[in-house]
Write a protein that holds these residues in place. Structure first.
Motif, PDB file in Angstrom:
ATOM      1  N   LEU A 110      38.012  42.739  28.613  1.00 44.40           N
ATOM      2  CA  LEU A 110      39.440  42.161  28.641  1.00 44.40           C
ATOM      3  C   LEU A 110      40.214  42.478  27.325  1.00 44.40           C
ATOM      4  CD1 LEU A 110      38.462  38.572  30.166  1.00 44.40           C
ATOM      5  CD2 LEU A 110      40.080  40.227  31.254  1.00 44.40           C
ATOM      6  N   ALA A 153      40.145  38.927  40.811  1.00 48.17           N
ATOM      7  CA  ALA A 153      40.566  38.541  42.211  1.00 48.17           C
ATOM      8  C   ALA A 153      40.296  39.390  43.288  1.00 48.17           C
ATOM      9  CB  ALA A 153      42.308  38.248  42.468  1.00 48.17           C
ATOM     10  N   GLY A 154      39.162  40.158  42.850  1.00 48.60           N
ATOM     11  CA  GLY A 154      38.558  41.143  43.761  1.00 48.60           C
ATOM     12  C   GLY A 154      37.312  40.505  44.386  1.00 48.60           C
ATOM     13  N   ASN A 155      36.742  41.167  45.410  1.00 52.81           N
ATOM     14  CA  ASN A 155      35.369  40.615  46.109  1.00 52.81           C
ATOM     15  C   ASN A 155      34.239  40.102  45.252  1.00 52.81           C
ATOM     16  OD1 ASN A 155      36.615  40.324  48.748  1.00 52.81           O
ATOM     17  ND2 ASN A 155      36.029  42.513  49.023  1.00 52.81           N
ATOM     18  N   VAL A 156      34.153  40.967  44.119  1.00 48.06           N
ATOM     19  CA  VAL A 156      33.022  40.752  43.159  1.00 48.06           C
ATOM     20  C   VAL A 156      33.412  39.459  42.771  1.00 48.06           C
ATOM     21  CG1 VAL A 156      31.890  41.376  41.449  1.00 48.06           C
ATOM     22  CG2 VAL A 156      32.582  43.159  42.716  1.00 48.06           C
ATOM     23  N   ASP A 159      32.133  36.924  45.079  1.00 47.15           N
ATOM     24  CA  ASP A 159      30.548  36.973  45.270  1.00 47.15           C
ATOM     25  C   ASP A 159      29.974  35.943  44.178  1.00 47.15           C
ATOM     26  OD1 ASP A 159      30.270  38.967  47.434  1.00 47.15           O
ATOM     27  OD2 ASP A 159      29.880  40.550  46.157  1.00 47.15           O
ATOM     28  N   ARG A 197      45.379  36.717  37.373  1.00 47.85           N
ATOM     29  CA  ARG A 197      46.378  37.100  36.771  1.00 47.85           C
ATOM     30  C   ARG A 197      47.672  37.281  37.411  1.00 47.85           C
ATOM     31  NH1 ARG A 197      45.746  43.125  34.204  1.00 47.85           N
ATOM     32  NH2 ARG A 197      45.132  44.201  35.885  1.00 47.85           N
ATOM     33  N   ARG A 198      47.698  37.505  38.620  1.00 45.86           N
ATOM     34  CA  ARG A 198      48.825  37.722  39.364  1.00 45.86           C
ATOM     35  C   ARG A 198      48.802  36.496  40.426  1.00 45.86           C
ATOM     36  NH1 ARG A 198      50.181  43.503  41.188  1.00 45.86           N
ATOM     37  NH2 ARG A 198      47.975  43.795  41.781  1.00 45.86           N
ATOM     38  N   LYS A 204      43.142  41.004  45.684  1.00 47.23           N
ATOM     39  CA  LYS A 204      42.326  41.919  46.643  1.00 47.23           C
ATOM     40  C   LYS A 204      41.023  41.491  47.166  1.00 47.23           C
ATOM     41  CE  LYS A 204      43.911  45.762  43.801  1.00 47.23           C
ATOM     42  NZ  LYS A 204      44.158  45.507  42.093  1.00 47.23           N
ATOM     43  N   GLU A 209      35.685  37.612  53.218  1.00 50.91           N
ATOM     44  CA  GLU A 209      35.117  36.988  51.926  1.00 50.91           C
ATOM     45  C   GLU A 209      35.782  35.672  51.563  1.00 50.91           C
ATOM     46  OE1 GLU A 209      34.823  40.139  52.869  1.00 50.91           O
ATOM     47  OE2 GLU A 209      32.712  40.025  52.616  1.00 50.91           O
ATOM     48  N   ILE A 306      36.193  42.157  36.618  1.00 46.55           N
ATOM     49  CA  ILE A 306      37.641  43.106  36.490  1.00 46.55           C
ATOM     50  C   ILE A 306      37.509  44.637  36.755  1.00 46.55           C
ATOM     51  CG2 ILE A 306      38.695  41.292  35.118  1.00 46.55           C
ATOM     52  CD1 ILE A 306      38.250  43.311  32.706  1.00 46.55           C
ATOM     53  N   PRO A 346      35.796  53.192  41.090  1.00 48.79           N
ATOM     54  CA  PRO A 346      35.052  52.049  41.494  1.00 48.79           C
ATOM     55  C   PRO A 346      35.885  51.145  42.481  1.00 48.79           C
ATOM     56  CG  PRO A 346      35.958  51.398  39.512  1.00 48.79           C
ATOM     57  CD  PRO A 346      36.713  52.676  39.747  1.00 48.79           C
ATOM     58  N   GLY A 348      36.394  50.611  47.150  1.00 50.61           N
ATOM     59  CA  GLY A 348      35.926  50.944  48.394  1.00 50.61           C
ATOM     60  C   GLY A 348      34.632  50.374  48.902  1.00 50.61           C
TER      61      GLY A 348
HETATM   62  N1  LIG Z   1      32.070  41.850  50.901  1.00 49.01           N
HETATM   63  C1  LIG Z   1      32.535  43.102  50.368  1.00 49.01           C
HETATM   64  O1  LIG Z   1      32.817  43.860  51.092  1.00 49.01           O
HETATM   65  C2  LIG Z   1      32.569  43.619  48.751  1.00 49.01           C
HETATM   66  C3  LIG Z   1      31.915  42.922  47.865  1.00 49.01           C
HETATM   67  C4  LIG Z   1      32.150  43.170  46.381  1.00 49.01           C
HETATM   68  C5  LIG Z   1      32.967  44.318  46.309  1.00 49.01           C
HETATM   69  N2  LIG Z   1      33.229  45.015  47.454  1.00 49.01           N
HETATM   70  C6  LIG Z   1      34.093  46.152  46.941  1.00 49.01           C
HETATM   71  O2  LIG Z   1      33.907  46.759  45.764  1.00 49.01           O
HETATM   72  C7  LIG Z   1      35.018  47.203  45.181  1.00 49.01           C
HETATM   73  C8  LIG Z   1      35.236  46.820  43.480  1.00 49.01           C
HETATM   74  O3  LIG Z   1      35.546  45.175  43.579  1.00 49.01           O
HETATM   75  P1  LIG Z   1      35.739  44.654  42.414  1.00 49.01           P
HETATM   76  O4  LIG Z   1      36.122  43.242  42.718  1.00 49.01           O
HETATM   77  O5  LIG Z   1      34.878  45.003  41.342  1.00 49.01           O
HETATM   78  O6  LIG Z   1      37.303  45.329  42.097  1.00 49.01           O
HETATM   79  P2  LIG Z   1      38.768  45.169  42.666  1.00 49.01           P
HETATM   80  O7  LIG Z   1      38.891  44.811  44.009  1.00 49.01           O
HETATM   81  O8  LIG Z   1      39.539  46.172  42.096  1.00 49.01           O
HETATM   82  O9  LIG Z   1      39.159  43.857  41.930  1.00 49.01           O
HETATM   83  C9  LIG Z   1      39.364  43.786  40.416  1.00 49.01           C
HETATM   84  C10 LIG Z   1      40.232  42.699  40.103  1.00 49.01           C
HETATM   85  O10 LIG Z   1      40.155  42.502  38.545  1.00 49.01           O
HETATM   86  C11 LIG Z   1      41.580  41.894  38.292  1.00 49.01           C
HETATM   87  N3  LIG Z   1      42.072  42.655  36.894  1.00 49.01           N
HETATM   88  C12 LIG Z   1      41.613  43.947  36.446  1.00 49.01           C
HETATM   89  N4  LIG Z   1      41.849  44.033  35.075  1.00 49.01           N
HETATM   90  C13 LIG Z   1      42.146  42.631  34.683  1.00 49.01           C
HETATM   91  C14 LIG Z   1      42.528  42.141  33.480  1.00 49.01           C
HETATM   92  N5  LIG Z   1      42.428  42.770  32.303  1.00 49.01           N
HETATM   93  N6  LIG Z   1      42.595  40.604  33.430  1.00 49.01           N
HETATM   94  C15 LIG Z   1      42.549  39.886  34.430  1.00 49.01           C
HETATM   95  N7  LIG Z   1      42.303  40.699  35.692  1.00 49.01           N
HETATM   96  C16 LIG Z   1      41.909  41.957  36.076  1.00 49.01           C
HETATM   97  C17 LIG Z   1      42.362  42.930  39.212  1.00 49.01           C
HETATM   98  O11 LIG Z   1      43.582  42.503  39.314  1.00 49.01           O
HETATM   99  P3  LIG Z   1      45.072  43.299  39.396  1.00 49.01           P
HETATM  100  O12 LIG Z   1      44.928  43.472  41.059  1.00 49.01           O
HETATM  101  O13 LIG Z   1      46.163  42.403  38.915  1.00 49.01           O
HETATM  102  O14 LIG Z   1      44.869  44.374  38.817  1.00 49.01           O
HETATM  103  C18 LIG Z   1      41.629  42.819  40.530  1.00 49.01           C
HETATM  104  O15 LIG Z   1      42.079  41.252  40.898  1.00 49.01           O
HETATM  105  C19 LIG Z   1      36.317  46.653  45.986  1.00 49.01           C
HETATM  106  O16 LIG Z   1      36.649  47.797  46.662  1.00 49.01           O
HETATM  107  C20 LIG Z   1      35.634  45.696  46.736  1.00 49.01           C
HETATM  108  O17 LIG Z   1      36.273  45.656  47.899  1.00 49.01           O
HETATM  109  C21 LIG Z   1      33.101  44.685  48.664  1.00 49.01           C
END
Ligand SMILES: NC(=O)c1ccc[n+]([C@@H]2O[C@H](COP(=O)([O-])OP(=O)(O)OC[C@H]3O[C@@H](n4cnc5c(N)ncnc54)[C@H](OP(=O)(O)O)[C@@H]3O)[C@@H](O)[C@H]2O)c1
Ligand SMILES: Cc1cc2nc3c(=O)[nH]c(=O)nc-3n(C[C@H](O)[C@H](O)[C@H](O)COP(=O)(O)OP(=O)(O)OC[C@H]3O[C@@H](n4cnc5c(N)ncnc54)[C@H](O)[C@@H]3O)c2cc1C
Length: 440
Positions: A110, A153-156, A159, A197-198, A204, A209, A306, A346, A348
């Motif tokens: 961060l 705010a992603g799926n991780v 999790d 943050r948004r 995402k 999930e 993130i 990273p 999909g």
């Molecule tokens: N069950 C499932 O199907 C599953 C489970 C886990 C992961 N996955 C997949 O694996 C991939 C990776 O997942 P992920 O959660 O690591 O990534 P992600 O979906 O890209 O989410 C990352 C999150 O971090 C936030 N972020 C990034 N930089 C930040 C900062 N400096 N300060 C605060 N927030 C920040 C982003 O916000 P902004 O949008 O504002 O940039 C976003 O909400 C994704 O495609 C996901 O769908 C799937």
């Protein structure tokens, strides 16, 4: 066209295994070696997909197909390519082409004060710990404090929040190593704060999930959105976002019954700094995104979910900003290819890597007639060179032995499909059919 084309795939995650499958089923009789630095295949399916997503893990039935009896695909586990392992240049002398499928395992930061404090982890490290990755068995995350902050705010992020909020009784039915289960059993965590943050229209999360956290037994979901949802957010175009908004609006309007544990979703909040007490994390200061009053979230553990970055591969170009190896449809240069997260970044789901790998393999097969024969074309020469580097590869048969041991441990625990062996020495002992050293 070479008479006996030989290809190495580096990385036995989904993208590497989909590439191996595409090569194995092509019209060209290609011999394929799939190398992974770990003794176990499947990459993030084994070390990322949440333990309570048991159904998701059944994709391994598809991913293991290239290793079926009589196939031209070999597994060489416990083989690290690059620093600390066999150099890429050395490996190149044994293959016509190399497909890099090493993923993106570096946690992004961060860039705020306090991030390096004990108790602050990237999701890569924290998830690897609960998934039993051998590099993270000693992480020992602080679960004694009632508060945890998860950023993202992603799926991780979902999790991590779910695993921490779900009771240990349910986690006993998953494949988490005994040591992780013990830590979750002793957990004092009651409040997981997800910092976004948004606004709710930009998350995402996938709706399935998000719904899961609402369905957790003993957990209340509380939405902190400064009334944004009640006032009505602009109607998003995407179906996924519409479903998320509908769910979040309902939770914001009706927080339901109090429960022993809570997941708080804080929207429009930006992390400012981490607070410490006694040399470890004690909380996070956040502010309203765009400037606004600061608030303190009490936490003994902070997890940044993130996103990730790849690691540069010596000898290949690297795009620092995107965290990928630049490529055209998977081709880096004739004889060098990429697939999966190291190719496109990273994002999909598992299935996304299938089409991606097929595209890369098509580029490779197109080039094959132009690629020179390797210096050492005999399949056994690779094993000899690995031995010269002090590497004893884990074969598919070895992995099947470790796999069987984990299934046996699952049956011994109760109704878990398997229990992961996490310590590297224990994994290798089980793979090679030697007696296990006692588990810590
Ligand atoms: N069950 C499932 O199907 C599953 C489970 C886990 C992961 N996955 C997949 O694996 C991939 C990776 O997942 P992920 O959660 O690591 O990534 P992600 O979906 O890209 O989410 C990352 C999150 O971090 C936030 N972020 C990034 N930089 C930040 C900062 N400096 N300060 C605060 N927030 C920040 C982003 O916000 P902004 O949008 O504002 O940039 C976003 O909400 C994704 O495609 C996901 O769908 C799937
Ligand atoms: C925490 C988390 C949870 C996820 N959950 C889901 C989910 O529930 N459902 C879903 O559909 N998707 C999920 N995903 C997304 C999915 O896991 C990815 O799309 C997919 O794993 C990417 O595949 P990959 O092969 O590119 O990388 P990886 O799966 O990371 O595989 C890379 C492999 O390369 C090996 N390797 C790396 N460096 C070297 C080296 N130098 N030498 C040898 N081997 C090396 C690694 O050991 C690893 O096995 C999740 C992702 C994360 C991060």
């Amino acid at each position: 066209m070479p008479a006996h084309p030989r290809v190495a795939v580096i990385g036995a995650g989904p993208s590497g295994l989909y590439a191996a499958a595409a090569l194995a089923t092509s019209d060209v009789p290609v011999d394929v070696d799939v190398l992974d630095r770990l003794p176990a295949p499947y990459g993030l399916v084994r070390y990322g997909v949440a333990p309570d997503h048991v159904k998701m893990k059944s994709v391994i039935r598809v991913l293991r197909k290239p290793f079926a009896d009589g196939s031209r695909v070999r597994f060489l586990g416990n083989v690290r390519v690059g620093e600390g392992g066999v150099p890429l240049d050395v490996l190149r002398e044994h293959y016509h082409a190399i497909v890099h499928a090493s993923g993106s395992s570096v946690d992004r930061g961060l860039g705020i004060p306090g991030e390096e404090l004990p108790g602050s982890h990237g999701s890569g490290a924290f998830v690897s710990w609960y998934c039993g990755h051998p590099d993270f068995v000693d992480l020992d995350p602080a679960l004694d404090h009632p508060g945890v902050v998860v950023v993202g705010a992603g799926n991780v992020a979902l999790d991590v929040a779910r695993v921490l909020a779900r009771g240990h009784v349910e986690m006993a039915a998953t494949d988490v190593p005994d040591r992780v289960l013990e830590a979750l059993r002793g957990s004092g965590v009651t409040d997981v704060h997800v910092v976004v943050r948004r606004g709710p229209e930009h998350v995402k999360f996938t709706p399935a999930e998000l719904r899961q956290i609402g369905d957790l037994a003993g957990v209340q979901v509380l939405v902190h959105d400064d009334g944004v949802l009640a006032a009505g957010v602009p109607e998003p175009e995407e179906r996924r976002q519409k479903q998320n908004i509908a769910m979040l609006t309902q939770w914001a309007a009706d927080p339901g019954e109090p429960a022993p544990r809570r997941i708080h979703l804080h929207f429009h909040r930006t992390p400012v700094r981490l607070l410490s007490e006694g040399g470890r994390v004690a909380g996070m200061v956040v502010e309203r995104t765009g400037g606004g009053p600061e608030e303190i979230l009490d936490a003994g553990l902070v997890v940044r979910a993130i996103g990730y970055a790849g690691e540069p591969i010596p000898g290949l170009p690297y795009d620092e900003a995107a965290g990928i190896v630049p490529n055209e449809g998977g081709r880096v240069a004739p004889g060098s290819y990429v697939t999966g997260w190291i190719k496109r970044g990273p994002t999909g789901v598992i299935g996304t890597n299938k089409g991606d790998a097929v595209e890369t393999v098509a580029a490779l097969l197109d080039d094959l007639h132009t690629l020179p024969d390797p210096l050492h074309p005999e399949p056994e020469s690779v094993v000899e060179v690995l031995e010269a580097y002090g590497i004893e590869p884990v074969t598919w048969t070895d992995w099947e032995r470790l796999d069987a041991e984990e299934v046996r441990l699952g049956a011994a625990r109760g109704d878990a499909e398997r229990v992961k062996v996490a310590e590297l020495a224990e994994m290798l002992a089980a793979a090679r059919g030697r007696s296990r050293t006692p588990s810590r």
